[in-house]
Design a protein around this motif. Structure first.
Motif, short mmCIF file in Angstrom:
data_model
loop_
_atom_site.label_atom_id
_atom_site.label_comp_id
_atom_site.label_asym_id
_atom_site.label_seq_id
_atom_site.Cartn_x
_atom_site.Cartn_y
_atom_site.Cartn_z
N LYS A 112 0.85 -1.19 0.00
CA LYS A 112 0.00 0.00 0.00
C LYS A 112 0.89 1.24 0.00
O LYS A 112 1.83 1.35 0.80
N ILE A 113 0.59 2.16 -0.93
CA ILE A 113 1.42 3.35 -1.07
C ILE A 113 0.99 4.41 -0.05
O ILE A 113 -0.19 4.79 0.00
N HIS A 114 1.96 4.87 0.79
CA HIS A 114 1.67 5.90 1.79
C HIS A 114 2.18 7.26 1.35
O HIS A 114 1.71 8.28 1.84
N LEU A 115 3.18 7.27 0.51
CA LEU A 115 3.69 8.56 0.01
C LEU A 115 4.22 8.32 -1.40
O LEU A 115 4.90 7.32 -1.65
N ASP A 116 3.89 9.23 -2.29
CA ASP A 116 4.31 9.05 -3.68
C ASP A 116 4.55 10.41 -4.31
O ASP A 116 3.61 11.18 -4.49
N ASP A 117 5.82 10.72 -4.60
CA ASP A 117 6.07 12.01 -5.26
C ASP A 117 6.54 11.80 -6.71
O ASP A 117 7.24 12.63 -7.26
N HIS A 118 6.16 10.67 -7.31
CA HIS A 118 6.60 10.39 -8.67
C HIS A 118 6.04 11.37 -9.70
O HIS A 118 6.51 11.44 -10.82
N GLU A 119 4.99 12.11 -9.31
CA GLU A 119 4.46 13.09 -10.25
C GLU A 119 5.27 14.38 -10.23
O GLU A 119 5.11 15.24 -11.08
N ASN A 120 6.14 14.52 -9.21
CA ASN A 120 6.91 15.76 -9.08
C ASN A 120 8.07 15.75 -10.07
O ASN A 120 9.08 15.07 -9.89
N GLU A 121 7.93 16.51 -11.13
CA GLU A 121 8.92 16.49 -12.21
C GLU A 121 10.20 17.25 -11.87
O GLU A 121 11.20 17.14 -12.55
N HIS A 122 10.17 18.05 -10.80
CA HIS A 122 11.29 18.97 -10.58
C HIS A 122 12.37 18.45 -9.65
O HIS A 122 13.44 18.98 -9.61
N ILE A 123 12.04 17.40 -8.90
CA ILE A 123 12.98 16.95 -7.86
C ILE A 123 14.34 16.61 -8.45
O ILE A 123 15.36 17.11 -7.99
N ALA A 124 14.36 15.75 -9.49
CA ALA A 124 15.64 15.28 -10.02
C ALA A 124 16.48 16.41 -10.59
O ALA A 124 17.70 16.36 -10.58
N GLU A 125 15.83 17.46 -11.08
CA GLU A 125 16.60 18.57 -11.66
C GLU A 125 17.35 19.34 -10.58
O GLU A 125 18.46 19.78 -10.80
N HIS A 126 16.71 19.51 -9.42
CA HIS A 126 17.33 20.33 -8.38
C HIS A 126 18.41 19.60 -7.60
O HIS A 126 19.36 20.21 -7.14
N ARG A 127 18.23 18.33 -7.40
CA ARG A 127 19.24 17.57 -6.67
C ARG A 127 19.38 16.19 -7.33
O ARG A 127 18.95 15.17 -6.79
N PRO A 128 20.01 16.16 -8.50
CA PRO A 128 20.13 14.90 -9.24
C PRO A 128 20.97 13.88 -8.47
O PRO A 128 21.90 14.24 -7.76
N GLU A 129 20.61 12.62 -8.66
CA GLU A 129 21.26 11.53 -7.92
C GLU A 129 22.26 10.79 -8.81
O GLU A 129 22.08 10.68 -10.02
N ILE A 130 23.28 10.26 -8.16
CA ILE A 130 24.24 9.40 -8.85
C ILE A 130 24.69 8.32 -7.88
O ILE A 130 24.77 8.58 -6.67
N ASP A 131 24.97 7.13 -8.39
CA ASP A 131 25.53 6.09 -7.52
C ASP A 131 26.94 6.47 -7.13
O ASP A 131 27.67 7.07 -7.91
#
Ligand SMILES: Cc1cc2nc3c(=O)[nH]c(=O)nc-3n(C[C@H](O)[C@H](O)[C@H](O)COP(=O)(O)OP(=O)(O)OC[C@H]3O[C@@H](n4cnc5c(N)ncnc54)[C@H](O)[C@@H]3O)c2cc1C
Length: 197
Positions: free
Chosen positions: A88-107
């Motif tokens: 059951k999903i309790h939190l989902d911000d997958h619709e937020n298009e801006h997150i990755a642009e502001h703090r992009p992730e890398i391994d």
């Protein structure tokens, strides 16, 4: 002695130490990085890092490594979905298009590779676990667990949270903050948990 003729030792080859080594080499400084891992493949580097515009990304920009970063980053990894054990999903911000642009992730692995490849050959001295150092001339003689000794005019501690360099600068000891994080991974999650994608 001109500062550019001084030998600089950075203890610790994590993202901080390697980035600093790159920035210093770009300016013509003489730098060695002493890292306790026995070689670059000694261990899995751990989970991903998000880089912020004012810190991690700014440093990579100065290091002329932004192109390499964006060739390896994880565009969707900054998005968060929290599920319970029944899916059951309790939190989902997958619709937020801006997150990755502001703090992009890398391994951490690819990030370390980018930084290592940007350094002059033989910059990192592997299998060098710092143990102690003592004054010698105007600098320091560093002693490592493998009993090797190296001289440096300037020593920079980049050996992480339990730094062995810190006691030479401060009496303040690291304390347990009371927060513990347990981290787990589901490998091949998009196949094994396909119903949640
Ligand atoms: C669960 C978790 C999640 C995090 N997520 C993020 C995030 O999303 N974004 C972010 O920016 N930060 C994140 N951080 C923080 C991030 O990990 C640190 O800011 C970052 O790793 C610090 O880099 P560093 O190079 O200073 O130290 P470290 O990454 O700790 O590297 C230290 C290096 O020094 C070496 N070393 C240690 N002792 C010695 C010794 N005695 N002699 C020689 N070498 C030694 C180690 O092998 C290592 O290579 C997270 C931290 C944790 C624990």
């Amino acid at each position: 002695m001109n500062i550019k003729d001084k030998k600089i030792a950075i203890v610790g080859g994590g993202p901080g130490g390697l980035t600093l080594a790159r920035l210093l080499q770009q300016e013509g400084f003489i730098v060695k990085v002493y890292e306790r891992d026995i070689n670059k493949d000694a261990r899995v580097q751990g989970a991903n890092l998000d880089l912020h515009e004012e810190s991690g990304l700014a440093a990579l920009k100065k290091a002329n490594l932004l192109d390499a970063f964006y060739a390896n980053y994880l565009p969707d990894a900054g998005k968060l979905r929290i599920l319970d054990n029944n899916g059951k999903i309790h939190l989902d911000d997958h619709e937020n298009e801006h997150i990755a642009e502001h703090r992009p992730e890398i391994d951490r692995g690819p990030l370390r590779k980018i930084l290592l490849e940007s350094l002059q050959p033989e910059t990192v001295v592997w299998d060098s676990q710092f143990v102690s150092m003592k004054r010698e001339n105007d600098g320091w003689l560093l002693l490592f667990k493998n009993e090797k000794e190296y001289y440096a005019d300037i020593v920079i501690g980049a050996d992480g949270a339990n730094s062995k360099i810190r006691p030479y600068l401060s009496d303040i000891k690291a304390i347990y903050s009371g927060v513990t994080i347990v981290e787990g991974n589901i490998y091949d999650a998009n196949k094994k948990c396909a119903q949640y994608f």
